[in-house]
Design an enzyme around this catalytic site. Structure first.
Site, PDB file in Angstrom:
ATOM      1  N   CYS A  68       0.270  -0.912   0.029  1.00  0.00           N
ATOM      2  CA  CYS A  68       0.455  -0.037  -0.010  1.00  0.00           C
ATOM      3  C   CYS A  68       0.522   1.515  -0.045  1.00  0.00           C
ATOM      4  O   CYS A  68       1.431   1.056   1.103  1.00  0.00           O
ATOM      5  CB  CYS A  68      -1.022  -0.014   1.098  1.00  0.00           C
ATOM      6  SG  CYS A  68      -1.625   1.249   1.482  1.00  0.00           S
ATOM      7  N   CYS A  71       0.654   3.465   3.075  1.00  0.00           N
ATOM      8  CA  CYS A  71       0.655   2.915   4.394  1.00  0.00           C
ATOM      9  C   CYS A  71       2.522   3.603   4.631  1.00  0.00           C
ATOM     10  O   CYS A  71       3.299   3.255   5.075  1.00  0.00           O
ATOM     11  CB  CYS A  71       0.361   1.433   3.822  1.00  0.00           C
ATOM     12  SG  CYS A  71      -0.973   1.041   3.904  1.00  0.00           S
TER      13      CYS A  71
END
Length: 175
Positions: A68, A71
């Protein structure tokens, strides 16, 4: 001839970029330090919640995945934030490694940040009486927004560590 050279150059650059992107996505997740605990089981979660209840701390959980991009952007800032904020304990849950724990915490989008308060349960005095205390979800935030997360932490009682306190903690850590 020039067109052919440009086409070959562009194709080569595209291939190099694609190979680099593939290599980069397979790199291990860097350790950014901080006071962040990585959770991978219910037992670790329960231990963290009990510790937070005993010390009257807010529990901040980052539900993330290695693949991600937001992230990855959030990780170093989240680690630094864990060193700067007092009154909270910071944790991370990799949703790919611990899907059951991620489901328990309600991860629906990545990254998701959740704030909990845990207080000791009141003693049971009468049969059938509801007990007060336990784990309470305070806030949930989907996506990465540092200012919003700092605001939510301060709203629920976590604050920045004073410079004198930072110096004291650094001195304790170095001994």
């Amino acid at each position: 001839m020039l067109t052919l050279v440009i086409a070959i150059l562009c194709s080569s650059l595209c291939l190099v970029y694609c190979l680099y992107a593939r290599w980069k996505s397979k790199q291990p997740w860097p350790d950014f330090g901080g006071r962040v605990t990585e959770l991978s089981s219910y037992g670790q979660w329960d231990t963290l919640v009990d510790r937070a209840a005993a010390e009257n701390l807010i529990v901040v959980v980052d539900l993330f995945a290695l693949w991600c991009p937001p992230c990855r952007r959030a990780a170093p800032v989240y680690a630094k934030m864990s060193e700067e904020m007092m009154g909270a304990v910071f944790a991370k849950v990799n949703v790919d490694k611990s899907p059951e724990l991620a489901a328990l915490l309600g991860a629906r989008a990545l990254p998701t940040f959740k704030l909990f308060r845990s207080t000791p349960l009141s003693p049971l005095t009468n049969v059938g009486q509801a007990r007060k205390g336990g784990l309470q979800e305070l806030e949930a935030m989907q996506g990465w927004d540092e200012k919003q997360l700092r605001y939510l932490l301060e709203l629920h009682g976590a604050g920045a560590i004073a410079e004198s306190e930072k110096a004291r903690l650094l001195a304790l850590a170095s001994t």
